[in-house]
Design a protein around this motif. Sequence first.
Motif, PDB file in Angstrom:
ATOM      1  N   ASP A 298       0.838  -1.190   0.000  1.00 43.51           N
ATOM      2  CA  ASP A 298       0.000   0.000   0.000  1.00 43.51           C
ATOM      3  C   ASP A 298       0.876   1.244   0.000  1.00 43.51           C
ATOM      4  O   ASP A 298       2.108   1.161  -0.088  1.00 43.51           O
ATOM      5  CB  ASP A 298      -0.970   0.002   1.194  1.00 43.51           C
ATOM      6  N   GLY A 299       0.256   2.408   0.070  1.00 37.65           N
ATOM      7  CA  GLY A 299       0.994   3.659   0.128  1.00 37.65           C
ATOM      8  C   GLY A 299       1.878   3.894  -1.083  1.00 37.65           C
ATOM      9  O   GLY A 299       1.523   3.566  -2.219  1.00 37.65           O
ATOM     10  N   GLU A 300       3.057   4.474  -0.832  1.00 40.36           N
ATOM     11  CA  GLU A 300       3.982   4.808  -1.919  1.00 40.36           C
ATOM     12  C   GLU A 300       4.420   3.577  -2.700  1.00 40.36           C
ATOM     13  O   GLU A 300       4.618   3.644  -3.916  1.00 40.36           O
ATOM     14  CB  GLU A 300       5.208   5.525  -1.358  1.00 40.36           C
ATOM     15  N   LEU A 301       4.564   2.443  -2.000  1.00 37.27           N
ATOM     16  CA  LEU A 301       5.000   1.231  -2.693  1.00 37.27           C
ATOM     17  C   LEU A 301       3.932   0.752  -3.667  1.00 37.27           C
ATOM     18  O   LEU A 301       4.240   0.332  -4.790  1.00 37.27           O
ATOM     19  CB  LEU A 301       5.337   0.133  -1.686  1.00 37.27           C
ATOM     20  N   SER A 302       2.680   0.828  -3.268  1.00 36.56           N
ATOM     21  CA  SER A 302       1.589   0.459  -4.161  1.00 36.56           C
ATOM     22  C   SER A 302       1.558   1.368  -5.379  1.00 36.56           C
ATOM     23  O   SER A 302       1.369   0.915  -6.518  1.00 36.56           O
ATOM     24  CB  SER A 302       0.249   0.546  -3.413  1.00 36.56           C
ATOM     25  N   ASN A 303       1.780   2.668  -5.165  1.00 38.53           N
ATOM     26  CA  ASN A 303       1.796   3.609  -6.282  1.00 38.53           C
ATOM     27  C   ASN A 303       2.946   3.325  -7.242  1.00 38.53           C
ATOM     28  O   ASN A 303       2.785   3.388  -8.459  1.00 38.53           O
ATOM     29  CB  ASN A 303       1.893   5.046  -5.760  1.00 38.53           C
ATOM     30  N   ALA A 304       4.117   3.027  -6.681  1.00 38.19           N
ATOM     31  CA  ALA A 304       5.269   2.713  -7.539  1.00 38.19           C
ATOM     32  C   ALA A 304       5.013   1.440  -8.335  1.00 38.19           C
ATOM     33  O   ALA A 304       5.341   1.353  -9.525  1.00 38.19           O
ATOM     34  CB  ALA A 304       6.527   2.564  -6.684  1.00 38.19           C
ATOM     35  N   PHE A 305       4.418   0.444  -7.696  1.00 36.01           N
ATOM     36  CA  PHE A 305       4.084  -0.819  -8.343  1.00 36.01           C
ATOM     37  C   PHE A 305       3.106  -0.596  -9.489  1.00 36.01           C
ATOM     38  O   PHE A 305       3.184  -1.253 -10.534  1.00 36.01           O
ATOM     39  CB  PHE A 305       3.493  -1.764  -7.297  1.00 36.01           C
ATOM     40  N   SER A 306       2.207   0.362  -9.317  1.00 38.20           N
ATOM     41  CA  SER A 306       1.182   0.632 -10.317  1.00 38.20           C
ATOM     42  C   SER A 306       1.637   1.596 -11.403  1.00 38.20           C
ATOM     43  O   SER A 306       1.062   1.613 -12.490  1.00 38.20           O
ATOM     44  CB  SER A 306      -0.071   1.214  -9.641  1.00 38.20           C
ATOM     45  N   ASP A 307       2.643   2.420 -11.124  1.00 34.43           N
ATOM     46  CA  ASP A 307       3.046   3.461 -12.059  1.00 34.43           C
ATOM     47  C   ASP A 307       3.730   2.898 -13.296  1.00 34.43           C
ATOM     48  O   ASP A 307       3.551   3.400 -14.406  1.00 34.43           O
ATOM     49  CB  ASP A 307       3.980   4.440 -11.349  1.00 34.43           C
TER      50      ASP A 307
END
Length: 330
Positions: A298-307
């Motif tokens: 979740d959080g920043e890691l989830s965003n990086a994974f999705s970006d």
Amino acid sequence: MKKLSALVAIAAASVLALTGCSAGSEAGQPAAASASSAAAFPATVETKFGDVTISKKPERVVALGWGDAETALELGVQPVGASDWLGFGGAGVGPWDESKYTSKPEIIETLEPNYEKIAALKPDLILDVRSSGDEARYKKLSSIATTVDVPKDGDNYLTSTQEQTAMIATALGEKEKGEALLATVDDAFAKVAAAHPEWKGKSVTVATRTSNGWGAYVQGDGRLSFLEKLGFTQSPTIATLKANSSGFSTSVSDEQLDLLDADLIVAFPIFIDTTKITDDAQWTAIPAVKDGRSIVVDGELSNAFSDSTPGAELYALDKIAALIEKTGLK
């Protein structure tokens, strides 16, 4: 400013998707041309709507596609306007790229951009490379400035990291820099994969939960590709399910969560609390979850994974690899 979730809009039909932002900010500064990159022009990029030729080094770039602004920044170009698909706020990009701006861009809406605001920025190039591939949208944008849209055979946010980087690099006159960036990413993934031969061939499901329900990502999505580069293969069960209209996801009902089972499950929440996944009794009953062969990011890691841009993937790689290691997957 109030954030607009592109993800929620698309998820009404497909459960999984993207996120957006309608916040505004200061206009950015034009990207400076260099003598070395100027020699790369004219440059031609193949797109769904035909070959697009950029006659000279762009100085005012507006980046509208999911991850387009991040990719431009990673290639050394600061967009004057950009869309914030993942709701980062601020300059509209993740922490792995934010410091690359010297001045914030004007933030443009995602699904329904304000074309007058885009025109007011006086762009000489518009990037919409990882987007819907909608012809009406393309025609409106191309009436403002030269527009590079989705790949020749692409559509609906399925532009891969490799395609996005190569197309944007060509359009910006930074082809060699784009190739070097992709090579760096490939080398980093290859090293992690080589250190974990036990992951090769293991099945994986990439799952998410939103306020609308559960779903899983299918072939062509960047998150699944991320794990495939580590040696994993898509869950054969998910592979048999019909994709939603989005083309990159499939819905899974609460009563059928066992369909998510695989050697490894990587899940993340979208605009809901993480506990909506981790505390769900049906989730915890999935065999892989019961056996400890699942991770929730979740959080920043989830965003990086999705970006799914090179910078985001490098940011997420070691962190996700470490979480997979903790599952003890053999």
